[in-house]
Motif scaffolding. Sequence first.
Motif, PDB file in Angstrom:
ATOM      1  N   ASN A  85       0.824  -1.197   0.000  1.00 30.85           N
ATOM      2  CA  ASN A  85       0.000   0.000   0.000  1.00 30.85           C
ATOM      3  C   ASN A  85       0.866   1.258   0.000  1.00 30.85           C
ATOM      4  OD1 ASN A  85      -2.263  -1.577   0.047  1.00 30.85           O
ATOM      5  ND2 ASN A  85      -2.784  -1.156   2.177  1.00 30.85           N
ATOM      6  N   THR A  86       0.319   2.343  -0.537  1.00 28.21           N
ATOM      7  CA  THR A  86       1.047   3.613  -0.549  1.00 28.21           C
ATOM      8  C   THR A  86       1.176   4.187   0.860  1.00 28.21           C
ATOM      9  OG1 THR A  86       0.215   4.066  -2.771  1.00 28.21           O
ATOM     10  CG2 THR A  86       1.103   5.933  -1.544  1.00 28.21           C
ATOM     11  N   PHE A  87       0.155   3.990   1.684  1.00 29.44           N
ATOM     12  CA  PHE A  87       0.167   4.489   3.061  1.00 29.44           C
ATOM     13  C   PHE A  87      -0.014   3.327   4.030  1.00 29.44           C
ATOM     14  CE2 PHE A  87      -1.416   7.977   0.430  1.00 29.44           C
ATOM     15  CZ  PHE A  87      -0.525   8.982   0.777  1.00 29.44           C
ATOM     16  N   ALA A  88       0.649   3.410   5.176  1.00 28.55           N
ATOM     17  CA  ALA A  88       0.572   2.362   6.194  1.00 28.55           C
ATOM     18  C   ALA A  88       0.631   2.999   7.573  1.00 28.55           C
ATOM     19  CB  ALA A  88       1.718   1.365   6.032  1.00 28.55           C
ATOM     20  N   VAL A  89      -0.162   2.452   8.508  1.00 30.52           N
ATOM     21  CA  VAL A  89      -0.233   3.006   9.864  1.00 30.52           C
ATOM     22  C   VAL A  89      -0.011   1.888  10.882  1.00 30.52           C
ATOM     23  CG1 VAL A  89      -1.588   4.385  11.494  1.00 30.52           C
ATOM     24  CG2 VAL A  89      -1.901   4.709   9.033  1.00 30.52           C
ATOM     25  N   PRO A  90       1.236   1.564  11.213  1.00 30.56           N
ATOM     26  CA  PRO A  90       1.486   0.615  12.303  1.00 30.56           C
ATOM     27  C   PRO A  90       1.216   1.263  13.660  1.00 30.56           C
ATOM     28  CG  PRO A  90       3.549   1.477  11.453  1.00 30.56           C
ATOM     29  CD  PRO A  90       2.467   2.039  10.577  1.00 30.56           C
ATOM     30  N   ILE A  91       0.784   0.450  14.614  1.00 27.98           N
ATOM     31  CA  ILE A  91       0.466   0.906  15.975  1.00 27.98           C
ATOM     32  C   ILE A  91       1.234   0.039  16.950  1.00 27.98           C
ATOM     33  CG2 ILE A  91      -1.393   1.266  17.656  1.00 27.98           C
ATOM     34  CD1 ILE A  91      -3.330   1.379  15.257  1.00 27.98           C
ATOM     35  N   TRP A  92       1.724   0.624  18.048  1.00 32.01           N
ATOM     36  CA  TRP A  92       2.532  -0.164  18.973  1.00 32.01           C
ATOM     37  C   TRP A  92       2.380   0.306  20.418  1.00 32.01           C
ATOM     38  CZ3 TRP A  92       4.764   2.963  15.160  1.00 32.01           C
ATOM     39  CH2 TRP A  92       5.289   4.175  15.601  1.00 32.01           C
ATOM     40  N   LEU A  93       2.760  -0.593  21.321  1.00 34.42           N
ATOM     41  CA  LEU A  93       2.967  -0.298  22.737  1.00 34.42           C
ATOM     42  C   LEU A  93       4.412  -0.639  23.060  1.00 34.42           C
ATOM     43  CD1 LEU A  93      -0.272  -1.840  24.311  1.00 34.42           C
ATOM     44  CD2 LEU A  93       0.148   0.562  23.767  1.00 34.42           C
ATOM     45  N   GLY A  94       4.908  -0.151  24.174  1.00 32.83           N
ATOM     46  CA  GLY A  94       6.291  -0.447  24.531  1.00 32.83           C
ATOM     47  C   GLY A  94       6.573  -0.185  25.998  1.00 32.83           C
ATOM     48  N   VAL A  95       7.649  -0.781  26.469  1.00 30.95           N
ATOM     49  CA  VAL A  95       8.155  -0.527  27.818  1.00 30.95           C
ATOM     50  C   VAL A  95       9.662  -0.365  27.713  1.00 30.95           C
ATOM     51  CG1 VAL A  95       8.309  -3.011  28.319  1.00 30.95           C
ATOM     52  CG2 VAL A  95       8.268  -1.363  30.200  1.00 30.95           C
ATOM     53  N   GLY A  96      10.206   0.633  28.411  1.00 27.75           N
ATOM     54  CA  GLY A  96      11.629   0.901  28.292  1.00 27.75           C
ATOM     55  C   GLY A  96      12.251   1.356  29.595  1.00 27.75           C
ATOM     56  N   PHE A  97      13.550   1.650  29.526  1.00 28.50           N
ATOM     57  CA  PHE A  97      14.316   2.073  30.690  1.00 28.50           C
ATOM     58  C   PHE A  97      15.224   3.217  30.256  1.00 28.50           C
ATOM     59  CE2 PHE A  97      17.863   1.818  33.705  1.00 28.50           C
ATOM     60  CZ  PHE A  97      17.178   1.737  34.914  1.00 28.50           C
ATOM     61  N   GLN A  98      15.157   4.327  30.956  1.00 26.93           N
ATOM     62  CA  GLN A  98      16.032   5.459  30.656  1.00 26.93           C
ATOM     63  C   GLN A  98      17.140   5.532  31.703  1.00 26.93           C
ATOM     64  OE1 GLN A  98      13.002   8.538  30.478  1.00 26.93           O
ATOM     65  NE2 GLN A  98      13.589   9.333  32.493  1.00 26.93           N
ATOM     66  N   PHE A  99      18.366   5.800  31.244  1.00 21.60           N
ATOM     67  CA  PHE A  99      19.524   5.698  32.123  1.00 21.60           C
ATOM     68  C   PHE A  99      20.640   6.564  31.563  1.00 21.60           C
ATOM     69  CE2 PHE A  99      19.791   2.572  28.797  1.00 21.60           C
ATOM     70  CZ  PHE A  99      21.125   2.535  28.433  1.00 21.60           C
ATOM     71  N   GLY A 100      21.796   6.491  32.201  1.00 20.05           N
ATOM     72  CA  GLY A 100      22.985   7.182  31.711  1.00 20.05           C
ATOM     73  C   GLY A 100      23.052   8.625  32.156  1.00 20.05           C
ATOM     74  N   ARG A 101      24.061   9.327  31.658  1.00 16.72           N
ATOM     75  CA  ARG A 101      24.274  10.723  31.999  1.00 16.72           C
ATOM     76  C   ARG A 101      23.070  11.573  31.587  1.00 16.72           C
ATOM     77  NH1 ARG A 101      28.499  14.096  33.228  1.00 16.72           N
ATOM     78  NH2 ARG A 101      28.459  16.193  32.334  1.00 16.72           N
ATOM     79  N   HIS A 102      22.497  12.268  32.533  1.00 17.99           N
ATOM     80  CA  HIS A 102      21.319  13.104  32.320  1.00 17.99           C
ATOM     81  C   HIS A 102      20.122  12.304  31.813  1.00 17.99           C
ATOM     82  CE1 HIS A 102      24.264  16.153  32.959  1.00 17.99           C
ATOM     83  NE2 HIS A 102      24.772  16.093  31.738  1.00 17.99           N
TER      84      HIS A 102
END
Length: 257
Positions: free
Chosen positions: A189-206
């Motif tokens: 298709n010319t246009f596509a709309v994927p949808i998602w959920l997610g879980v993550g972890f933020q870390f590091g300097r700042h």
Amino acid sequence: MKKALVLLFGILITQITFAQRIDLVSYDVEVGFNRAWSDTRPLDRIRRSAPSDDYFWSVGYDASMTNYYCGIKPEFAFGDFISADAGLRFTYTESRYYRNNSSYFYWLFAEDAQNTTYVRMNRIDQRSYWLGIPFDVRYTPWGIFEKGLYVKAGFALNCRLATKNDVTTSSGDMDKYSNDIADQIENPNTFAVPIWLGVGFQFGRHRSACIELTFPCFYAYAKMSSICKAKAPGVGLQFTYRIPNWKNWKNDVLLNH
């Protein structure tokens, strides 16, 4: 699941609407991939006359689809716990059609009143390129500027830029048909709309680095391959580096940490 996604987006948008503070937090540079468990689409030109062509006897999936992407998005904070981002993303989709239960299949190359020509093939590879606008809403329970877990929901509005089909025949004397067969294959298709959920972890300097599991990814509105179809929600991995907007980060990060 779709109702749950709509409800989640509704709650997050409501929180954003009533937030007291709106700040540009960072410019997020992202790279990642997601893979969907897939099966072959019923292509009209493939002959299904032999028992080995019957999908009932197939073991496992007969196709694969993987999306690789990179992009950049400004991220805005709506209060202390919720942020949203939207920007540009380039996506490369790689999909493959083959037979799990047979080393080849037959493609109807040409047909007229007197003759029918089939070409024996091993697989079809399809590569598509997309430019999209991704949108994510992120909830960080411990605060946007704190190290820790977060959850998110998002989607992308993708526009297909180009598609290339490659055909592998089962013998050298059939290679002369490859380019013409590639032209006979339908594009996504010319246009596509994927949808998602997610879980993550933020870390590091700042708290600038984020790694996240993207699951589930839904492709009900995203025909990103014309030769295979997602049979179940996809799963992926994404790494994000948040380039801080120091004007708004300095009080939260430099002074308090």
